[in-house]
Design a protein around this motif. Structure first.
Motif, PDB file in Angstrom:
ATOM      1  N   ILE A   1       0.852  -1.188   0.000  1.00  0.00           N
ATOM      2  CA  ILE A   1       0.000   0.000   0.000  1.00  0.00           C
ATOM      3  C   ILE A   1       0.888   1.238   0.000  1.00  0.00           C
ATOM      4  O   ILE A   1       1.660   1.461   0.930  1.00  0.00           O
ATOM      5  N   VAL A   2       0.799   2.029  -1.060  1.00  0.00           N
ATOM      6  CA  VAL A   2       1.512   3.304  -1.129  1.00  0.00           C
ATOM      7  C   VAL A   2       0.513   4.382  -0.703  1.00  0.00           C
ATOM      8  O   VAL A   2      -0.458   4.631  -1.417  1.00  0.00           O
ATOM      9  N   PRO A   3       0.727   5.023   0.452  1.00  0.00           N
ATOM     10  CA  PRO A   3      -0.289   5.930   0.992  1.00  0.00           C
ATOM     11  C   PRO A   3      -0.272   7.339   0.399  1.00  0.00           C
ATOM     12  O   PRO A   3      -0.654   8.304   1.056  1.00  0.00           O
ATOM     13  N   TRP A   4       0.200   7.448  -0.829  1.00  0.00           N
ATOM     14  CA  TRP A   4       0.220   8.714  -1.556  1.00  0.00           C
ATOM     15  C   TRP A   4      -0.261   8.463  -2.975  1.00  0.00           C
ATOM     16  O   TRP A   4      -0.301   7.319  -3.435  1.00  0.00           O
ATOM     17  N   SER A   5      -0.596   9.511  -3.685  1.00  0.00           N
ATOM     18  CA  SER A   5      -1.112   9.381  -5.046  1.00  0.00           C
ATOM     19  C   SER A   5      -0.047   8.806  -5.982  1.00  0.00           C
ATOM     20  O   SER A   5       1.156   8.934  -5.753  1.00  0.00           O
TER      21      SER A   5
ATOM     22  N   ALA B   1      -2.292   8.821   6.233  1.00  0.00           N
ATOM     23  CA  ALA B   1      -2.873   7.984   7.292  1.00  0.00           C
ATOM     24  C   ALA B   1      -3.940   7.018   6.784  1.00  0.00           C
ATOM     25  O   ALA B   1      -4.132   5.938   7.360  1.00  0.00           O
ATOM     26  N   THR B   2      -4.649   7.362   5.715  1.00  0.00           N
ATOM     27  CA  THR B   2      -5.711   6.482   5.201  1.00  0.00           C
ATOM     28  C   THR B   2      -5.138   5.138   4.760  1.00  0.00           C
ATOM     29  O   THR B   2      -5.625   4.073   5.155  1.00  0.00           O
TER      30      THR B   2
ATOM     31  N   LEU C   1       2.123  -4.724   3.136  1.00  0.00           N
ATOM     32  CA  LEU C   1       3.156  -3.786   3.551  1.00  0.00           C
ATOM     33  C   LEU C   1       2.714  -2.365   3.219  1.00  0.00           C
ATOM     34  O   LEU C   1       1.758  -2.155   2.487  1.00  0.00           O
ATOM     35  N   SER C   2       3.443  -1.394   3.751  1.00  0.00           N
ATOM     36  CA  SER C   2       3.225  -0.001   3.376  1.00  0.00           C
ATOM     37  C   SER C   2       4.522   0.758   3.612  1.00  0.00           C
ATOM     38  O   SER C   2       5.552   0.151   3.940  1.00  0.00           O
ATOM     39  N   VAL C   3       4.475   2.078   3.431  1.00  0.00           N
ATOM     40  CA  VAL C   3       5.675   2.893   3.611  1.00  0.00           C
ATOM     41  C   VAL C   3       5.370   4.123   4.459  1.00  0.00           C
ATOM     42  O   VAL C   3       4.278   4.686   4.394  1.00  0.00           O
ATOM     43  N   LEU C   4       6.350   4.507   5.263  1.00  0.00           N
ATOM     44  CA  LEU C   4       6.270   5.725   6.064  1.00  0.00           C
ATOM     45  C   LEU C   4       7.100   6.818   5.416  1.00  0.00           C
ATOM     46  O   LEU C   4       8.178   6.554   4.874  1.00  0.00           O
TER      47      LEU C   4
ATOM     48  N   VAL D   1       5.371   9.945  10.172  1.00  0.00           N
ATOM     49  CA  VAL D   1       6.075   9.841  11.443  1.00  0.00           C
ATOM     50  C   VAL D   1       5.908  11.089  12.309  1.00  0.00           C
ATOM     51  O   VAL D   1       5.853  11.006  13.536  1.00  0.00           O
ATOM     52  N   ILE D   2       5.791  12.243  11.670  1.00  0.00           N
ATOM     53  CA  ILE D   2       5.747  13.512  12.408  1.00  0.00           C
ATOM     54  C   ILE D   2       4.365  14.177  12.352  1.00  0.00           C
ATOM     55  O   ILE D   2       3.712  14.378  13.381  1.00  0.00           O
ATOM     56  N   THR D   3       3.909  14.536  11.163  1.00  0.00           N
ATOM     57  CA  THR D   3       2.710  15.367  11.025  1.00  0.00           C
ATOM     58  C   THR D   3       1.457  14.705  11.591  1.00  0.00           C
ATOM     59  O   THR D   3       0.727  15.316  12.383  1.00  0.00           O
ATOM     60  N   VAL D   4       1.189  13.465  11.180  1.00  0.00           N
ATOM     61  CA  VAL D   4      -0.056  12.800  11.607  1.00  0.00           C
ATOM     62  C   VAL D   4      -0.069  12.514  13.109  1.00  0.00           C
ATOM     63  O   VAL D   4      -1.046  12.848  13.796  1.00  0.00           O
TER      64      VAL D   4
END
Length: 321
Positions: free
Chosen positions: A36-40, A75-76, A91-94, A99-102
């Motif tokens: 899961i890539v949590p960005w566009s 975060a979604t 899996l996903s990526v940070l 790590v900081i904003t959310v």
């Protein structure tokens, strides 16, 4: 039913579950792995995540397929990963925001890094200071000297308060005694580029890749990267550690799995991704996109995340952000 019979049954059941779990871990992976890539799609995080995963799957008997799930500043997608079965097949990526904003903003109820298990850090895209040709500044030392001798005279563009570049500028003031005229731009590097070219600001903080075209044309000059590693794409721009200072700022990509994923699965994934990371193909490709390859294994990266978050939150508390 006699008590001892019930106990024997429970013991047998637990033993069977333990054996099944052990066998499953040994057989991992048993099906294709979802990343899961949590960005566009199309962004830097997406491109790097897909590239290294394509190479990592060559070390595995299954495929790794990427799925973009954006929203809530990453975060979604990460929430979906946290809720997945902890067996190593999701899996996903940070990134910095994950790590900081959310966590800082408590943007999403239930979101927690404790619900994730790090696999490895792959890259760092350090923030850097670039100066305009018309500013007359030619080095980091000269920039700091001017900002100390004439407080507020050096106009430096950054993203809004609370962002990594903004915090980097404030930390640099504390470390050097310099005093900048900090100007924020919601449009990030695009708006800063226009301001640099027009003479509205003298310097800006973002990644070197964000200013690549203007650096290549000679309109801008990179004078320092907030990193402890040399960026191979910009050998003429020193990491700040070479100047005797410790200041890291910028984004990064860290692979994670749901918490409680078996250690055996994590180790298998870490090994596959490390082989991909070390390959000539990945090293040459990542240099072309201007990002610094920066590996930390599962044990090291866990400590690095904690330290990076604690340091940044402490600074934000100090600045009342």
């Amino acid at each position: 039913m006699p008590t001892h019979t019930i106990k024997k049954g429970l013991i047998s059941t637990l033993a069977a579950l333990t054996l099944a779990s052990s066998v499953a871990a040994e057989d991992f992976p048993t099906r294709d792995i979802r990343l899961i890539v949590p960005w566009s799609a199309g962004g830097g995080t997406d491109g790097i995540s897909r590239k290294i995963s394509n190479l990592a799957e060559e070390q595995l008997p299954v495929s790794i397929y990427a799925e973009n799930i954006s929203g809530a500043v990453s975060a979604t997608g990460l929430t979906q990963m946290m809720r997945a079965r902890p067996d190593g097949h999701t899996l996903s990526v940070l990134t910095y925001d994950s790590v900081i904003t959310v966590p800082r903003s408590q943007l999403v109820p239930g979101y927690s890094l404790d619900k994730m298990k790090p696999i490895a850090r792959i890259t760092q895209e350090a923030d850097a200071i670039v100066v305009s040709k018309r500013s007359g500044v030619t080095s980091f030392e000269e920039l700091i000297k001017t900002a100390k001798a004439k407080p507020g005279s050096v106009r430096i563009g950054v993203m809004p308060e609370g962002s990594g570049p903004y915090l980097a500028a404030r930390r640099l003031e504390e470390m050097t005694g310099a005093s900048f005229n900090i100007i924020t731009y919601p449009g990030a590097a695009a708006a800063e580029s226009e301001a640099l070219l027009s003479g509205e600001i003298d310097a800006a903080i973002a990644s070197l890749g964000d200013f690549a075209g203007l650096i290549d044309s000679g309109d801008l000059l990179g004078v320092v990267e907030f990193s402890s590693e040399q960026n191979p794409s910009y050998p003429g721009v020193p990491p700040i550690s070479d100047l005797g200072m410790n200041l890291e700022s910028g984004s990064f990509i860290i692979l994670v799995a749901p918490a409680n994923t078996p250690d055996e699965a994590i180790q298998t994934l870490e090994t596959a991704y490390h082989e991909a990371f070390a390959s000539d193909e990945f090293q040459e490709w990542v240099a072309q996109v201007g990002v610094t390859p920066s590996w930390l294994g599962s044990e090291e990266v866990d400590e690095w995340i904690e330290a990076r978050q604690a340091e940044t939150f402490a600074l934000m508390d100090e600045l009342d952000l």
